[in-house]
Design an enzyme around this catalytic site. Structure first.
Site, short mmCIF file in Angstrom:
data_model
loop_
_atom_site.label_atom_id
_atom_site.label_comp_id
_atom_site.label_asym_id
_atom_site.label_seq_id
_atom_site.Cartn_x
_atom_site.Cartn_y
_atom_site.Cartn_z
N GLU A 158 0.81 -1.22 0.00
CA GLU A 158 0.00 0.00 0.00
C GLU A 158 0.84 1.27 0.00
O GLU A 158 0.44 2.29 0.55
CB GLU A 158 -0.99 -0.01 1.16
CG GLU A 158 -2.03 -1.10 1.05
CD GLU A 158 -3.20 -0.93 2.01
OE1 GLU A 158 -3.10 -0.08 2.92
OE2 GLU A 158 -4.20 -1.64 1.83
N GLU A 265 -5.18 -9.25 2.08
CA GLU A 265 -6.03 -8.99 3.25
C GLU A 265 -7.48 -9.00 2.80
O GLU A 265 -7.80 -8.48 1.73
CB GLU A 265 -5.74 -7.62 3.88
CG GLU A 265 -4.37 -7.44 4.49
CD GLU A 265 -4.17 -6.01 5.01
OE1 GLU A 265 -5.17 -5.26 5.11
OE2 GLU A 265 -3.02 -5.65 5.30
#
Length: 463
Positions: A158, A265
């Site tokens: 990210e 995730e």
């Protein structure tokens, strides 16, 4: 989902080193078991007990530094049926890596950490991409390259999280990928894949995926090309559906991928407790032809309220209802069919092409000659299998007889139909046979310190 790019005993039954995990490979868009030729689906969990405070290398602490803790958690992961773990840290991990290896759990390793100088700064990547940073990432490689259950390394998580960072950060993610792969090629006895874990920000998601998988050489030999692409997605909330969650759009978007794609995730926690109705869809006929599974966020209960297990300061633990719900969904899967399917997406040609930053001063010498004083991990004998800490089920009853069950060589952990709501903990394991809700928001990320588990259990650690 994190502000930083990191994710961040054995019983005397084993007289010799266990080699339960077969090193996996990537061919085209699939993870492959080289001994069977079958495709491998990740069934995992993010693992970062203690959150960011659980990573403190100055005091000798990271998620994989305490064998007794890893034994407790490996026993619970083995019962759950996971095979993948995401974690990190360049300390001594021989005990923990060996424990997870003995029960067929693979590790996904983030080479970054939340500490200063140990990740790429998305606001000014040109300042953080330097010899000091890369020396540290190479140290992580040295630490984990010798474990057969090290599945892959993440070059970043990210780091690209909005349109602005999408303009400046991507070339540096490619550069870090290149440097890691070149180091591995020089100093590892086997090839270990390197990839990127992306935020589910739909404005930049597909551009990021295309950029990370494209090639400057016309084929997959380009070392800056990502070997895999992972996605942190929380769009399935509660009792949603394939179309309401947008999973149909994601599946269609990634259909022509040239590398494996999976959820690094998932597991929206609104409403709570979670019911994990996305599991049979993620591992069902609509998505498995394209995606390679995923990792639930997260193993331990932290302030963000995504845990499967509550871990207390005295080392005791208690299963949460989320653990029971996830175990129930895993037990419905046809693991023999899921992990026994012949690979098909193995000859996809990557797209092309562009320029990335040159190797910083001093780094090529590290790549050519290796870092100084590497801490090389190795598998050791697992001499204790019984969990010594008190562990309670979700009803509050102590679980008796909790232990790991070392597997035969080349076996992978998988769901076995166990029900952990009872007080008996005898462990048996079968042989291998746009984001709407997130931990915060699509653009506010937390330090990714989780560890991931997979269908044959995988561990992802922050180092």
């Amino acid at each position: 989902m994190f502000t930083s790019t990191l994710r961040c005993a054995f019983v005397a039954l084993c007289a010799s080193v266990a080699l339960a995990a077969t090193p996996l490979e990537i061919k085209g868009a699939d993870f492959i078991n080289p001994k069977t030729g079958n495709r491998f689906q990740l069934v995992g969990v993010a693992y970062q007990p203690g959150g960011s405070s659980g990573y403190n290398p100055g005091s000798g602490v990271d998620p994989l530094s305490d064998g007794a803790v890893c034994l407790r958690d490996a026993a619970l992961m083995q019962r759950l049926g996971m095979c993948i773990l995401l974690t990190c840290g360049p300390l001594d991990h021989d005990a923990c890596a060996s424990i997870f290896n003995s029960v067929g759990i693979y590790m996904l390793i983030d080479v970054n950490s939340p500490l200063a100088g140990e990740s790429i700064d998305r606001s000014a990547p040109w300042n953080s991409y330097n010899v000091g940073y890369l020396n540290r990432t190479f140290a992580v490689v040295e630490n984990f390259k010798g474990y057969p259950n090290t599945l892959l390394f993440f070059a970043g998580n990210e780091v690209i999280n909005d349109v602005d960072t999408g303009k400046s950060v991507p070339p540096y993610m490619r550069a870090v990928t290149r440097d890691l792969k070149n180091y591995i090629a020089k100093h590892s006895s086997r090839s270990i894949p390197v990839g990127y874990s992306a935020a589910d920000v739909r404005e930049i998601l597909l551009d990021t995926w295309n950029y990370m998988q494209c090639t400057t050489t016309g084929d997959a030999s380009d070392p800056s090309r990502g070997d895999l692409f992972a996605l942190n997605s929380y769009s399935w909330c509660g009792d949603s559906s394939y179309t309401t969650s947008g999973y149909d759009v994601l599946t269609a978007d990634f259909t022509n991928t040239s590398c494996p794609v999976f959820f690094s995730e998932y597991g929206c926690n609104k409403p709570s407790p979670r019911v994990f109705t996305e599991v049979p869809v993620l591992y069902g006929p609509l998505m498995t032809p394209v995606l390679s599974g995923g990792l639930v966020y997260e193993f331990s209960q932290e302030t963000s309220n995504y845990g499967l297990v509550t871990i207390n300061s005295d080392g005791s633990a208690q299963l949460m209802s989320d653990y029971d719900a996830l175990q129930g969904q895993y037990n419905k899967l046809n693991i023999t069919l899921l992990q026994g399917t012949a690979a098909t997406n193995t000859s996809v040609v990557p797209p092309s092409n562009f320029t990335i930053p040159a190797v910083p001063d001093g780094v090529q010498d590290l790549i050519n000659n290796g870092i100084k004083n590497p801490n090389n991990g190795k598998i050791i004998s697992v001499s204790s299998t019984k969990v010594t800490q008190v562990v309670k089920n979700s009803a509050g009853s102590a679980m008796s007889g909790l232990a790991i069950t070392p597997l035969a060589d080349d076996a992978i952990n998988s769901p076995s139909g166990q029900n952990s709501s009872s007080g008996t903990a005898t462990t048996t394991t079968s042989a291998p046979s746009s984001t709407s809700t997130k931990k915060s928001s699509a653009t506010t990320m937390k330090a990714n310190l989780g560890a991931l588990l997979g269908t044959a259990i995988f561990v992802i650690a922050l180092l």
